[in-house]
Design a protein around this motif. Structure first.
Motif, PDB file in Angstrom:
ATOM      1  N   PRO A   1      60.458  70.539  32.315  1.00  0.00           N
ATOM      2  CA  PRO A   1      60.911  69.367  32.956  1.00  0.00           C
ATOM      3  C   PRO A   1      60.208  68.985  34.208  1.00  0.00           C
ATOM      4  O   PRO A   1      60.103  68.046  34.481  1.00  0.00           O
ATOM      5  CB  PRO A   1      62.404  69.741  33.328  1.00  0.00           C
ATOM      6  CG  PRO A   1      62.754  70.831  32.218  1.00  0.00           C
ATOM      7  CD  PRO A   1      61.503  71.496  32.087  1.00  0.00           C
ATOM      8  N   ASP A   2      59.829  69.831  34.865  1.00  0.00           N
ATOM      9  CA  ASP A   2      59.051  69.708  36.433  1.00  0.00           C
ATOM     10  C   ASP A   2      57.413  69.846  36.201  1.00  0.00           C
ATOM     11  O   ASP A   2      56.842  69.552  37.167  1.00  0.00           O
ATOM     12  CB  ASP A   2      59.565  70.722  37.476  1.00  0.00           C
ATOM     13  CG  ASP A   2      61.095  70.218  37.602  1.00  0.00           C
ATOM     14  OD1 ASP A   2      61.447  69.059  37.266  1.00  0.00           O
ATOM     15  OD2 ASP A   2      61.734  71.396  38.012  1.00  0.00           O
ATOM     16  N   ASP A   3      57.158  70.440  35.333  1.00  0.00           N
ATOM     17  CA  ASP A   3      55.262  70.466  35.259  1.00  0.00           C
ATOM     18  C   ASP A   3      55.041  70.632  33.800  1.00  0.00           C
ATOM     19  O   ASP A   3      55.936  70.471  32.881  1.00  0.00           O
ATOM     20  CB  ASP A   3      55.111  71.926  35.868  1.00  0.00           C
ATOM     21  CG  ASP A   3      55.667  72.922  35.255  1.00  0.00           C
ATOM     22  OD1 ASP A   3      56.323  72.824  34.310  1.00  0.00           O
ATOM     23  OD2 ASP A   3      55.347  74.248  35.780  1.00  0.00           O
ATOM     24  N   LYS A   4      53.643  70.490  33.702  1.00  0.00           N
ATOM     25  CA  LYS A   4      52.874  70.566  32.424  1.00  0.00           C
ATOM     26  C   LYS A   4      51.497  70.974  32.386  1.00  0.00           C
ATOM     27  O   LYS A   4      50.814  70.729  33.433  1.00  0.00           O
ATOM     28  CB  LYS A   4      52.910  68.815  31.941  1.00  0.00           C
ATOM     29  CG  LYS A   4      52.035  68.507  30.431  1.00  0.00           C
ATOM     30  CD  LYS A   4      52.282  67.479  30.080  1.00  0.00           C
ATOM     31  CE  LYS A   4      51.163  66.357  30.810  1.00  0.00           C
ATOM     32  NZ  LYS A   4      51.080  65.102  30.389  1.00  0.00           N
ATOM     33  N   LEU A   5      51.298  71.714  31.462  1.00  0.00           N
ATOM     34  CA  LEU A   5      49.994  72.147  31.299  1.00  0.00           C
ATOM     35  C   LEU A   5      49.260  71.579  29.983  1.00  0.00           C
ATOM     36  O   LEU A   5      49.802  72.056  29.017  1.00  0.00           O
ATOM     37  CB  LEU A   5      49.885  73.778  31.537  1.00  0.00           C
ATOM     38  CG  LEU A   5      48.544  74.566  30.984  1.00  0.00           C
ATOM     39  CD1 LEU A   5      47.812  74.439  32.209  1.00  0.00           C
ATOM     40  CD2 LEU A   5      48.835  76.049  31.096  1.00  0.00           C
ATOM     41  N   SER A   6      48.022  70.964  30.309  1.00  0.00           N
ATOM     42  CA  SER A   6      47.396  70.445  29.083  1.00  0.00           C
ATOM     43  C   SER A   6      45.997  71.105  28.753  1.00  0.00           C
ATOM     44  O   SER A   6      45.494  71.295  30.006  1.00  0.00           O
ATOM     45  CB  SER A   6      47.095  68.903  29.469  1.00  0.00           C
ATOM     46  OG  SER A   6      48.443  68.110  29.569  1.00  0.00           O
ATOM     47  N   LEU A   7      45.712  71.451  27.685  1.00  0.00           N
ATOM     48  CA  LEU A   7      44.608  72.122  27.183  1.00  0.00           C
ATOM     49  C   LEU A   7      43.901  71.384  25.995  1.00  0.00           C
ATOM     50  O   LEU A   7      44.689  70.871  25.372  1.00  0.00           O
ATOM     51  CB  LEU A   7      44.748  73.548  26.816  1.00  0.00           C
ATOM     52  CG  LEU A   7      45.308  74.471  27.872  1.00  0.00           C
ATOM     53  CD1 LEU A   7      45.522  75.994  27.398  1.00  0.00           C
ATOM     54  CD2 LEU A   7      44.607  74.683  29.220  1.00  0.00           C
TER      55      LEU A   7
END
Length: 332
Positions: A131-137
């Motif tokens: 809900p508060d963050d995202k990691l994209s690879l």
């Protein structure tokens, strides 16, 4: 003589009257029953008229009147502490519901005849979102070769060889604003680019943020370093093997689940104007449509565009790739 007889009769009559009245006066003595009020005193007979003053009855009446006033003070008062306290369960830890999702796609083409060519592309696009963050690879590899024969002479050439590896971490500051930091490495043989390193950071805003649809705009700064192979490349009429610059970053990106259809669309467009006029401007465009065939496989169609104002021949300033293939979907 007559007078004496008369007096004697009067005396006798008086005595007889008193004798008849005496039994009437004796029963009045029981009026002494009022003695319980004052046991130590003897109540005279003549005060028997006072006896009807119900002194014993007054005491019970007073007692009955006083009873309701005293009774509340004598009732037990409920005390909350007497009840055994119910033990409280320890608070549950706050666990954000994160999820991995993404796609791995692959495509291959082969032609044979007067001209033989092979083309291979591999790509990975994944995200871990809470809900508060995202990691994209993301990762991509593209290679294309051709082989031709002219007057018995065989010529083999590499028409494309590039790879890219990158990641970005987004963290929400408020419900709408977020900050990010990113790192990217890339290689392009046609451009004689051995290695490009880009570090970026900035702020953005969520225009739309749901499970199936998200649209962000953002801006920031990047530090870029290019390392060129061979004798280097011509940049501003000067041959260089290394280039470092600071760029501004302006971009937007979105992901969409197209209604109730099994189609998903993703796109991103970013412009990198250099802070120095002699270091050029570049831009990137990535768009892709994935059509789910089942729960695992998808048909992917991707369009990639790259622009670099410093590119010199034989490389072009514009580079456009159209890639199709199968994609394997994973995650929820």
């Amino acid at each position: 003589m007559k007078q004496s007889l008369f007096l004697l009769l009067a005396l006798w009559a008086t005595t007889l009257v008193r004798a008849q009245e005496a039994p009437l006066t004796v029963p009045a003595a029981p009026a002494v029953d009022a003695a319980p009020v004052v046991p130590q005193e003897v109540v005279p007979v003549q005060n028997s008229a006072v006896a009807p003053v119900v002194v014993p009855d007054a005491a019970p009446a007073a007692a009955s009147d006083a009873g309701p006033q005293v009774a509340p003070a004598q009732l037990p008062v409920p005390v909350p502490a007497v009840v055994a306290p119910v033990p409280l369960a320890p608070p549950e830890p706050l666990v954000a519901a994160g999820r991995w999702d993404g796609d791995f796609n692959a495509g291959f083409s082969l032609s044979a005849g007067n001209t033989d060519s092979q083309s291979l592309n591999l790509g990975l696009d994944t995200r871990y979102q809470r809900p508060d963050d995202k990691l994209s690879l993301s990762a991509q590899y593209l290679e294309s070769r051709s082989r031709s024969v002219t007057n018995g002479v065989v010529t083999t050439s590499i028409t494309a060889l590039q790879w890219r590896l990158g990641g970005r971490y987004d963290r929400d500051i408020t419900a709408r604003e977020f900050g990010f930091v990113g790192l990217e490495f890339s290689h392009d043989r046609i451009r004689q680019l051995d290695l490009r390193t880009v570090i970026s950071s900035g702020l953005g805003r969520h225009l739309v943020k749901t499970r199936d649809d998200q649209w962000d705009v953002y801006g920031g700064l990047t530090w870029r370093e290019d390392l060129y192979g061979g004798d280097g490349v011509m940049i501003n009429d000067e041959r260089q093997t290394r280039l470092s610059t600071i760029e501004t970053l302006l971009g937007q990106e979105s992901t969409h689940q197209l209604g109730g259809t099994p189609a998903r669309f993703r796109q991103a467009f970013v412009v990198y104007p250099s802070l120095f006029t002699d270091k050029g401007t570049r831009a990137t465009l990535d768009a892709g449509l994935l059509l789910d065939l089942n729960k695992t496989l998808s048909l992917s169609v991707k369009l990639q565009g790259r622009y670099d104002s410093l590119a010199q021949a034989p490389a072009e300033k514009y580079d456009l790739l159209f890639i199709t293939g199968l994609s394997v979907k994973f995650g929820s």
